[in-house]
Design an enzyme around this catalytic site. Sequence first.
Site, PDB file in Angstrom:
ATOM      1  N   GLU A 113      12.739  -8.914   2.584  1.00 37.10           N
ATOM      2  CA  GLU A 113      11.932  -7.761   3.006  1.00 37.10           C
ATOM      3  C   GLU A 113      12.723  -6.493   2.706  1.00 37.10           C
ATOM      4  O   GLU A 113      13.898  -6.409   3.085  1.00 37.10           O
ATOM      5  CB  GLU A 113      11.665  -7.878   4.519  1.00 37.10           C
ATOM      6  CG  GLU A 113      10.998  -6.650   5.100  1.00 37.10           C
ATOM      7  CD  GLU A 113      10.947  -6.675   6.635  1.00 37.10           C
ATOM      8  OE1 GLU A 113      11.267  -7.713   7.257  1.00 37.10           O
ATOM      9  OE2 GLU A 113      10.597  -5.616   7.188  1.00 37.10           O
ATOM     10  N   ARG A 170       5.024  11.067  -2.195  1.00 34.15           N
ATOM     11  CA  ARG A 170       5.224  10.864  -0.754  1.00 34.15           C
ATOM     12  C   ARG A 170       6.443  11.671  -0.287  1.00 34.15           C
ATOM     13  O   ARG A 170       7.195  12.193  -1.107  1.00 34.15           O
ATOM     14  CB  ARG A 170       5.416   9.372  -0.446  1.00 34.15           C
ATOM     15  CG  ARG A 170       4.182   8.560  -0.771  1.00 34.15           C
ATOM     16  CD  ARG A 170       4.319   7.115  -0.354  1.00 34.15           C
ATOM     17  NE  ARG A 170       4.197   6.927   1.089  1.00 34.15           N
ATOM     18  CZ  ARG A 170       4.257   5.735   1.684  1.00 34.15           C
ATOM     19  NH1 ARG A 170       4.444   4.645   0.975  1.00 34.15           N
ATOM     20  NH2 ARG A 170       4.134   5.626   2.993  1.00 34.15           N
ATOM     21  N   PRO A 202       0.790  -1.220   0.000  1.00 35.91           N
ATOM     22  CA  PRO A 202       0.000   0.000   0.000  1.00 35.91           C
ATOM     23  C   PRO A 202       0.834   1.289   0.000  1.00 35.91           C
ATOM     24  O   PRO A 202       1.879   1.356   0.645  1.00 35.91           O
ATOM     25  CB  PRO A 202      -0.822  -0.087   1.285  1.00 35.91           C
ATOM     26  CG  PRO A 202      -0.113  -1.089   2.124  1.00 35.91           C
ATOM     27  CD  PRO A 202       0.523  -2.060   1.174  1.00 35.91           C
ATOM     28  N   ASN A 203       0.337   2.243  -0.745  1.00 34.09           N
ATOM     29  CA  ASN A 203       0.890   3.607  -0.843  1.00 34.09           C
ATOM     30  C   ASN A 203       2.184   3.698  -1.649  1.00 34.09           C
ATOM     31  O   ASN A 203       2.655   4.796  -1.915  1.00 34.09           O
ATOM     32  CB  ASN A 203       1.087   4.236   0.549  1.00 34.09           C
ATOM     33  CG  ASN A 203      -0.232   4.386   1.262  1.00 34.09           C
ATOM     34  OD1 ASN A 203      -1.181   4.895   0.667  1.00 34.09           O
ATOM     35  ND2 ASN A 203      -0.328   3.923   2.479  1.00 34.09           N
ATOM     36  N   ASN A 231       8.197  -5.208  -0.493  1.00 29.93           N
ATOM     37  CA  ASN A 231       8.016  -4.043   0.369  1.00 29.93           C
ATOM     38  C   ASN A 231       6.529  -4.035   0.718  1.00 29.93           C
ATOM     39  O   ASN A 231       5.700  -3.634  -0.094  1.00 29.93           O
ATOM     40  CB  ASN A 231       8.412  -2.754  -0.349  1.00 29.93           C
ATOM     41  CG  ASN A 231       8.349  -1.553   0.595  1.00 29.93           C
ATOM     42  OD1 ASN A 231       7.764  -1.654   1.684  1.00 29.93           O
ATOM     43  ND2 ASN A 231       8.929  -0.443   0.193  1.00 29.93           N
ATOM     44  N   HIS A 270      12.737  -2.001   2.427  1.00 22.28           N
ATOM     45  CA  HIS A 270      12.112  -0.702   2.706  1.00 22.28           C
ATOM     46  C   HIS A 270      12.978   0.385   2.102  1.00 22.28           C
ATOM     47  O   HIS A 270      14.216   0.294   2.157  1.00 22.28           O
ATOM     48  CB  HIS A 270      11.978  -0.482   4.216  1.00 22.28           C
ATOM     49  CG  HIS A 270      11.159  -1.551   4.859  1.00 22.28           C
ATOM     50  ND1 HIS A 270       9.793  -1.578   4.779  1.00 22.28           N
ATOM     51  CD2 HIS A 270      11.537  -2.666   5.526  1.00 22.28           C
ATOM     52  CE1 HIS A 270       9.353  -2.667   5.383  1.00 22.28           C
ATOM     53  NE2 HIS A 270      10.387  -3.341   5.834  1.00 22.28           N
ATOM     54  N   ARG A 327      12.983   5.731  12.512  1.00 22.73           N
ATOM     55  CA  ARG A 327      11.812   6.596  12.306  1.00 22.73           C
ATOM     56  C   ARG A 327      10.921   6.462  13.543  1.00 22.73           C
ATOM     57  O   ARG A 327      11.420   6.203  14.625  1.00 22.73           O
ATOM     58  CB  ARG A 327      11.081   6.177  11.019  1.00 22.73           C
ATOM     59  CG  ARG A 327      11.897   6.412   9.758  1.00 22.73           C
ATOM     60  CD  ARG A 327      11.116   6.072   8.501  1.00 22.73           C
ATOM     61  NE  ARG A 327       9.914   6.906   8.354  1.00 22.73           N
ATOM     62  CZ  ARG A 327       8.997   6.729   7.410  1.00 22.73           C
ATOM     63  NH1 ARG A 327       9.134   5.753   6.529  1.00 22.73           N
ATOM     64  NH2 ARG A 327       7.941   7.520   7.330  1.00 22.73           N
ATOM     65  N   ARG A 330       7.304   1.912  13.553  1.00 31.09           N
ATOM     66  CA  ARG A 330       7.891   1.334  12.326  1.00 31.09           C
ATOM     67  C   ARG A 330       9.084   0.422  12.637  1.00 31.09           C
ATOM     68  O   ARG A 330       9.590  -0.265  11.762  1.00 31.09           O
ATOM     69  CB  ARG A 330       8.347   2.435  11.363  1.00 31.09           C
ATOM     70  CG  ARG A 330       7.205   3.234  10.798  1.00 31.09           C
ATOM     71  CD  ARG A 330       7.677   4.188   9.715  1.00 31.09           C
ATOM     72  NE  ARG A 330       6.773   5.301   9.604  1.00 31.09           N
ATOM     73  CZ  ARG A 330       5.690   5.310   8.847  1.00 31.09           C
ATOM     74  NH1 ARG A 330       5.374   4.279   8.102  1.00 31.09           N
ATOM     75  NH2 ARG A 330       4.901   6.367   8.813  1.00 31.09           N
ATOM     76  N   ALA A 341       3.084  -0.387   5.055  1.00 35.68           N
ATOM     77  CA  ALA A 341       2.678  -0.378   6.466  1.00 35.68           C
ATOM     78  C   ALA A 341       2.234  -1.752   6.966  1.00 35.68           C
ATOM     79  O   ALA A 341       2.276  -2.020   8.173  1.00 35.68           O
ATOM     80  CB  ALA A 341       1.558   0.647   6.661  1.00 35.68           C
ATOM     81  N   TYR A 381      11.317   8.806   1.005  1.00 35.87           N
ATOM     82  CA  TYR A 381      11.054   7.931  -0.140  1.00 35.87           C
ATOM     83  C   TYR A 381      11.677   8.392  -1.457  1.00 35.87           C
ATOM     84  O   TYR A 381      11.493   7.741  -2.481  1.00 35.87           O
ATOM     85  CB  TYR A 381       9.538   7.760  -0.311  1.00 35.87           C
ATOM     86  CG  TYR A 381       8.868   7.227   0.936  1.00 35.87           C
ATOM     87  CD1 TYR A 381       9.176   5.955   1.404  1.00 35.87           C
ATOM     88  CD2 TYR A 381       7.971   8.005   1.666  1.00 35.87           C
ATOM     89  CE1 TYR A 381       8.602   5.453   2.569  1.00 35.87           C
ATOM     90  CE2 TYR A 381       7.381   7.519   2.820  1.00 35.87           C
ATOM     91  CZ  TYR A 381       7.700   6.248   3.270  1.00 35.87           C
ATOM     92  OH  TYR A 381       7.130   5.753   4.414  1.00 35.87           O
TER      93      TYR A 381
HETATM   94  C1  DQA Z   1       8.129   1.570   3.884  1.00 37.09           C
HETATM   95  C2  DQA Z   1       8.156   1.904   5.386  1.00 37.09           C
HETATM   96  C3  DQA Z   1       6.801   1.677   6.027  1.00 37.09           C
HETATM   97  O1  DQA Z   1       6.853   1.981   7.405  1.00 37.09           O
HETATM   98  C4  DQA Z   1       5.778   2.573   5.371  1.00 37.09           C
HETATM   99  O2  DQA Z   1       4.511   2.348   5.912  1.00 37.09           O
HETATM  100  C5  DQA Z   1       5.759   2.467   3.885  1.00 37.09           C
HETATM  101  C6  DQA Z   1       7.020   2.314   3.166  1.00 37.09           C
HETATM  102  C7  DQA Z   1       9.449   1.951   3.170  1.00 37.09           C
HETATM  103  O3  DQA Z   1       9.627   1.518   2.037  1.00 37.09           O
HETATM  104  O4  DQA Z   1      10.243   2.704   3.717  1.00 37.09           O
HETATM  105  O5  DQA Z   1       4.722   2.605   3.258  1.00 37.09           O
HETATM  106  O6  DQA Z   1       7.932   0.187   3.733  1.00 37.09           O
END
Ligand code: DQA
Length: 254
Positions: free
Chosen positions: A98, A18, A10-11, A74, A100, A107, A111, A77, A23
């Site tokens: 995994e 963002r 998501p996102n 990735n 990020h 952070r 997280r 959240a 990011y």
């Molecule tokens: C993320 C870190 C997560 O905490 C966050 O919710 C994201 C992106 C990252 O790529 O840094 O959406 O996974």
Amino acid sequence: MKTILIMNGPNLSMLGKRDPKHYGSGTLADLENACINKGIELGVKVVCFQSESESALIRKLHTSMGVVDGIVLNAGAYTHYSIAIRDAIELIKIPVVEVHLSDIHNREDFRNRSVIEAVCVEQISGLGVKSYLVAMEKLVDKYMKDTTTTEELKAEEKAGPEALLAEERLAVDQLNKELLVLFERRMKHVERIAKIKMEMGKETYVPAREQEILEQAGNGVEKQYADLAQDFMKEIMRLSKERQTRLRNETHEE
Ligand code: DQA
């Protein structure tokens, strides 16, 4: 050839909008293109998938069994609380790295915790797009050596029609992605052409140019596909013309 699936949760579709501090400024298409290029360098096939939805991500993990050799994930959240994604990773028995973009350990407190870390082979965080590229290298160098790819299975004539079908679908998904990236790039040029022509006081639509492009399309493919390629190109040009007309109207309204 082995296959790596790049999965974004998501996102991540909103990259570019963002917070650049965490990011960067690139889009998801930029990120996926960087992974596709890395795949070429590493000699692996890359397929990409993004969804905002937990269930779609889980389903994608399930249908990757026997189809892909490694996954770069990735989970956005969901990383911090989705036990369902954790369980899916555990059951598919495919090495998952995994990743990020941001450094989740430096952070907000919420997280810091990843519920998927224990079932992933590695966690790479805080390197931006490079997190994905390093993850791909690790998969190839360390975790995919012993995997049996669908192609290898096929060679041994063990693969059932379901696996072959899934592989073909993945190839189509990948090509669709590439087509959409190209479509977006083409649209940007079309918009620039419209702007230049408007500044010159010229008409944007030129029938002779349309004819020229149709001929190129007909000649650019095998004979049996010439008509289809021209129909396809006609539709692309119809969308371009629509965009140019809209641009022209917007400019006149200002
Ligand atoms: C993320 C870190 C997560 O905490 C966050 O919710 C994201 C992106 C990252 O790529 O840094 O959406 O996974």
